[in-house]
Design a protein around this motif. Structure first.
Motif, PDB file in Angstrom:
ATOM      1  N   GLY A   1       1.010  -1.438   0.174  1.00 22.17           N
ATOM      2  CA  GLY A   1      -0.201   0.570   0.304  1.00 22.17           C
ATOM      3  C   GLY A   1       1.000   0.764  -0.296  1.00 22.17           C
ATOM      4  N   THR A   2       0.402   2.559  -0.033  1.00 15.93           N
ATOM      5  CA  THR A   2       0.961   3.665  -0.110  1.00 15.93           C
ATOM      6  C   THR A   2       0.792   4.560   0.616  1.00 15.93           C
ATOM      7  OG1 THR A   2       1.324   3.306  -2.627  1.00 15.93           O
ATOM      8  CG2 THR A   2       1.629   5.563  -1.718  1.00 15.93           C
ATOM      9  N   VAL A   3       1.348   5.053   1.516  1.00  9.87           N
ATOM     10  CA  VAL A   3       0.701   6.177   2.980  1.00  9.87           C
ATOM     11  C   VAL A   3       0.026   7.080   1.822  1.00  9.87           C
ATOM     12  CG1 VAL A   3       1.915   7.623   3.776  1.00  9.87           C
ATOM     13  CG2 VAL A   3       2.951   5.562   4.166  1.00  9.87           C
ATOM     14  N   LEU A   4      -1.118   7.653   2.330  1.00  5.51           N
ATOM     15  CA  LEU A   4      -1.858   8.461   1.810  1.00  5.51           C
ATOM     16  C   LEU A   4      -1.741   9.667   2.509  1.00  5.51           C
ATOM     17  CD1 LEU A   4      -4.953   6.526   0.726  1.00  5.51           C
ATOM     18  CD2 LEU A   4      -2.742   7.259  -1.421  1.00  5.51           C
ATOM     19  N   SER A   5      -1.529   9.676   3.982  1.00  6.33           N
ATOM     20  CA  SER A   5      -1.467  11.192   4.899  1.00  6.33           C
ATOM     21  C   SER A   5      -1.892  10.462   6.234  1.00  6.33           C
ATOM     22  CB  SER A   5      -3.324  11.630   4.208  1.00  6.33           C
ATOM     23  OG  SER A   5      -3.943  10.516   5.080  1.00  6.33           O
ATOM     24  N   ARG A   6      -1.650  11.977   6.552  1.00  2.00           N
ATOM     25  CA  ARG A   6      -1.108  11.883   7.847  1.00  2.00           C
ATOM     26  C   ARG A   6      -1.318  12.754   8.559  1.00  2.00           C
ATOM     27  NH1 ARG A   6       4.325   8.311   8.556  1.00  2.00           N
ATOM     28  NH2 ARG A   6       3.867   9.385  11.051  1.00  2.00           N
ATOM     29  N   SER A   7      -1.853  12.133  10.291  1.00  2.00           N
ATOM     30  CA  SER A   7      -2.893  13.487  10.271  1.00  2.00           C
ATOM     31  C   SER A   7      -1.944  13.534  12.028  1.00  2.00           C
ATOM     32  CB  SER A   7      -4.059  13.039  10.492  1.00  2.00           C
ATOM     33  OG  SER A   7      -5.081  13.103   8.660  1.00  2.00           O
ATOM     34  N   PRO A   8      -1.496  14.861  12.461  1.00  2.00           N
ATOM     35  CA  PRO A   8      -1.448  14.509  14.227  1.00  2.00           C
ATOM     36  C   PRO A   8      -2.325  14.603  14.355  1.00  2.00           C
ATOM     37  CG  PRO A   8       0.471  15.698  12.627  1.00  2.00           C
ATOM     38  CD  PRO A   8      -0.628  15.563  11.361  1.00  2.00           C
ATOM     39  N   GLN A   9      -2.233  14.168  16.083  1.00  2.00           N
ATOM     40  CA  GLN A   9      -2.904  14.632  17.117  1.00  2.00           C
ATOM     41  C   GLN A   9      -2.478  15.090  18.218  1.00  2.00           C
ATOM     42  OE1 GLN A   9      -6.390  14.511  16.156  1.00  2.00           O
ATOM     43  NE2 GLN A   9      -5.536  13.670  14.115  1.00  2.00           N
ATOM     44  N   ASP A  10      -3.032  15.267  18.971  1.00  2.00           N
ATOM     45  CA  ASP A  10      -2.492  15.247  20.346  1.00  2.00           C
ATOM     46  C   ASP A  10      -1.334  14.537  21.125  1.00  2.00           C
ATOM     47  OD1 ASP A  10      -1.973  17.002  22.510  1.00  2.00           O
ATOM     48  OD2 ASP A  10      -3.438  16.133  23.972  1.00  2.00           O
ATOM     49  N   LYS A  11      -1.774  13.123  20.749  1.00  2.00           N
ATOM     50  CA  LYS A  11      -0.308  12.260  21.440  1.00  2.00           C
ATOM     51  C   LYS A  11      -0.155  10.892  20.707  1.00  2.00           C
ATOM     52  CE  LYS A  11      -0.668  13.739  26.637  1.00  2.00           C
ATOM     53  NZ  LYS A  11      -0.779  13.733  27.904  1.00  2.00           N
ATOM     54  N   TRP A  12      -1.553  11.231  19.882  1.00  2.00           N
ATOM     55  CA  TRP A  12      -0.993  10.172  18.617  1.00  2.00           C
ATOM     56  C   TRP A  12      -1.177  11.051  17.095  1.00  2.00           C
ATOM     57  CZ3 TRP A  12      -5.012  10.656  21.645  1.00  2.00           C
ATOM     58  CH2 TRP A  12      -6.553  11.036  20.547  1.00  2.00           C
ATOM     59  N   GLU A  13      -0.797   9.937  16.752  1.00  2.00           N
ATOM     60  CA  GLU A  13      -0.971  10.560  14.813  1.00  2.00           C
ATOM     61  C   GLU A  13      -1.827   9.008  13.902  1.00  2.00           C
ATOM     62  OE1 GLU A  13       2.460  12.105  11.951  1.00  2.00           O
ATOM     63  OE2 GLU A  13       2.667  10.448  12.633  1.00  2.00           O
TER      64      GLU A  13
ATOM     65  N   GLY B   1       6.689   5.663  11.469  1.00  2.00           N
ATOM     66  CA  GLY B   1       6.369   6.873  12.793  1.00  2.00           C
ATOM     67  C   GLY B   1       7.236   8.144  11.268  1.00  2.00           C
ATOM     68  N   ALA B   2       8.039   7.402  10.545  1.00  2.00           N
ATOM     69  CA  ALA B   2       9.298   8.757  10.105  1.00  2.00           C
ATOM     70  C   ALA B   2       8.285   8.627   8.836  1.00  2.00           C
ATOM     71  CB  ALA B   2      10.474   9.257  10.245  1.00  2.00           C
ATOM     72  N   SER B   3       7.958   7.254   8.038  1.00  2.00           N
ATOM     73  CA  SER B   3       7.250   6.995   6.268  1.00  2.00           C
ATOM     74  C   SER B   3       6.632   8.341   5.913  1.00  2.00           C
ATOM     75  CB  SER B   3       6.648   5.557   6.094  1.00  2.00           C
ATOM     76  OG  SER B   3       7.680   4.851   7.002  1.00  2.00           O
ATOM     77  N   PRO B   4       6.979   8.915   5.172  1.00  2.00           N
ATOM     78  CA  PRO B   4       6.150  10.031   4.517  1.00  2.00           C
ATOM     79  C   PRO B   4       5.377   9.957   3.778  1.00  2.00           C
ATOM     80  CG  PRO B   4       8.578  10.478   3.558  1.00  2.00           C
ATOM     81  CD  PRO B   4       8.415   9.322   4.209  1.00  2.00           C
ATOM     82  N   VAL B   5       4.550  10.535   3.133  1.00  2.00           N
ATOM     83  CA  VAL B   5       3.114  10.927   2.437  1.00  2.00           C
ATOM     84  C   VAL B   5       3.689  10.438   1.106  1.00  2.00           C
ATOM     85  CG1 VAL B   5       1.262  11.325   0.927  1.00  2.00           C
ATOM     86  CG2 VAL B   5       1.017  11.745   3.713  1.00  2.00           C
ATOM     87  N   GLY B   6       3.138   9.844   0.267  1.00  2.00           N
ATOM     88  CA  GLY B   6       3.975   8.504  -0.750  1.00  2.00           C
ATOM     89  C   GLY B   6       5.053   7.123  -0.278  1.00  2.00           C
ATOM     90  N   THR B   7       4.693   7.272   0.634  1.00  2.00           N
ATOM     91  CA  THR B   7       5.994   5.593   0.784  1.00  2.00           C
ATOM     92  C   THR B   7       5.614   4.144   0.906  1.00  2.00           C
ATOM     93  OG1 THR B   7       7.294   7.148   2.148  1.00  2.00           O
ATOM     94  CG2 THR B   7       6.900   4.326   2.731  1.00  2.00           C
ATOM     95  N   VAL B   8       5.455   3.200   0.045  1.00  2.00           N
ATOM     96  CA  VAL B   8       5.468   2.320  -0.511  1.00  2.00           C
ATOM     97  C   VAL B   8       5.322   0.983   0.831  1.00  2.00           C
ATOM     98  CG1 VAL B   8       5.174  -0.149  -1.690  1.00  2.00           C
ATOM     99  CG2 VAL B   8       5.516   2.570  -2.982  1.00  2.00           C
ATOM    100  N   VAL B   9       4.383   1.047   1.289  1.00  2.00           N
ATOM    101  CA  VAL B   9       4.501   0.085   2.815  1.00  2.00           C
ATOM    102  C   VAL B   9       4.292  -1.520   2.367  1.00  2.00           C
ATOM    103  CG1 VAL B   9       4.689   1.476   4.782  1.00  2.00           C
ATOM    104  CG2 VAL B   9       2.183   0.394   3.888  1.00  2.00           C
ATOM    105  N   ASN B  10       4.625  -2.616   2.847  1.00  2.00           N
ATOM    106  CA  ASN B  10       4.157  -4.217   3.066  1.00  2.00           C
ATOM    107  C   ASN B  10       2.738  -4.503   3.581  1.00  2.00           C
ATOM    108  OD1 ASN B  10       6.336  -5.006   1.393  1.00  2.00           O
ATOM    109  ND2 ASN B  10       7.884  -4.599   3.213  1.00  2.00           N
ATOM    110  N   LEU B  11       2.526  -4.952   3.651  1.00  2.00           N
ATOM    111  CA  LEU B  11       0.797  -5.224   4.058  1.00  2.00           C
ATOM    112  C   LEU B  11       0.402  -6.563   4.242  1.00  2.00           C
ATOM    113  CD1 LEU B  11      -1.398  -2.944   2.136  1.00  2.00           C
ATOM    114  CD2 LEU B  11      -0.250  -2.623   3.776  1.00  2.00           C
ATOM    115  N   GLU B  12      -0.195  -6.946   5.464  1.00  2.00           N
ATOM    116  CA  GLU B  12      -0.056  -8.683   5.874  1.00  2.00           C
ATOM    117  C   GLU B  12      -1.469  -8.952   6.759  1.00  2.00           C
ATOM    118  OE1 GLU B  12       1.023 -12.608   8.094  1.00  2.00           O
ATOM    119  OE2 GLU B  12       2.838 -11.246   7.392  1.00  2.00           O
ATOM    120  N   VAL B  13      -2.329  -9.213   5.992  1.00  2.00           N
ATOM    121  CA  VAL B  13      -3.885  -9.249   6.652  1.00  2.00           C
ATOM    122  C   VAL B  13      -3.819 -10.582   7.041  1.00  2.00           C
ATOM    123  CG1 VAL B  13      -4.729  -7.971   4.374  1.00  2.00           C
ATOM    124  CG2 VAL B  13      -4.479 -10.271   4.279  1.00  2.00           C
ATOM    125  N   ASP B  14      -4.874 -10.367   8.195  1.00  2.00           N
ATOM    126  CA  ASP B  14      -4.588 -11.384   9.061  1.00  2.00           C
ATOM    127  C   ASP B  14      -5.254 -12.769   8.700  1.00  2.00           C
ATOM    128  OD1 ASP B  14      -5.630 -12.933  11.398  1.00  2.00           O
ATOM    129  OD2 ASP B  14      -7.188 -11.527  12.503  1.00  2.00           O
TER     130      ASP B  14
END
Length: 208
Positions: free
Chosen positions: A107-119, A176-189
């Motif tokens: 998959g590809t990181v589409l967006s990052r939304s920082p919250q108070d103590k999480w993202e 934690g540091a992967s910018p938008v557009g980063t390709v990531v490996n996915l494994e479903v349950d």
């Protein structure tokens, strides 16, 4: 088998490529502290086999063409940080969920939304995997066991899921540091895939 609890951030320190494979040398003092030839180590969620231990703080591993083509490993070069986890011991606590280290897709990181103590991180979800992912269920992203906090689809964007990263996950994993557009490996349950298979066979586990 793994649990999706990353033990350390490693680094690719050497890469030898051939026409259909690659040999990587990966620094990771924690995971190689008791490693030996033939052991399994998950690298960004991909189960790889230790070929040699180098200087007590790194290991070499061979990656075949199939893995390079079907995961994000093929796009990583020297200096890339990677999530590392040793295979689970039978007497250890299952801190995450059952992870095989067999990547189902990327998959590809589409967006990052920082919250108070999480993202909140949104990741695209291949159509063929969407049926296996449920809200509050488990999914592995680059070898990290995470809980799905949201699901949806957008016109032109396709299916997506969201995960919420606590500070520890942000600090100790690549996500934690992967910018938008980063390709990531996915494994479903894996349980979801077994349930589907049983339903296809009429739910009779004894059927020949």
């Amino acid at each position: 088998m793994f649990t999706g609890i990353v033990e350390e951030l490693g680094e690719i320190v050497a890469a030898e490529e051939s026409s259909d494979a690659a040999r990587l040398t990966i620094r990771g003092p924690v995971v190689v502290s008791d490693a030996k030839h033939g052991d399994s180590i998950a690298v960004n969620g991909v189960c790889l086999t230790v070929v040699d231990v180098v200087d007590g703080n790194a290991f070499t591993t061979d990656v075949m063409g199939e893995t390079l083509n079907r995961s994000s490993i093929g796009g990583l070069g020297v200096g890339a940080r990677v999530n590392l986890e040793r295979a689970a011991a039978v007497d250890s606590r299952l801190g995450g969920h059952i992870v095989q280290g067999h990547v189902d897709g990327t998959g590809t990181v589409l967006s990052r939304s920082p919250q108070d103590k999480w993202e909140v991180v949104r990741v695209s979800l291949p159509d063929r995997l969407a049926r296996y992912v449920v809200e509050k269920g488990s999914i592995t992203v680059d070898g990290i066991s995470l809980t799905v906090s949201g699901l949806g689809a957008e016109p032109g964007q396709g299916d997506w899921f969201e995960v919420s990263l606590i500070p520890t996950t942000q600090e100790l994993t690549t996500l934690g540091a992967s910018p938008v557009g980063t390709v990531v490996n996915l494994e479903v349950d894996i349980i979801a895939k077994y349930v589907e298979r049983l339903q296809q066979r009429g739910g009779d586990a004894t059927q020949q």
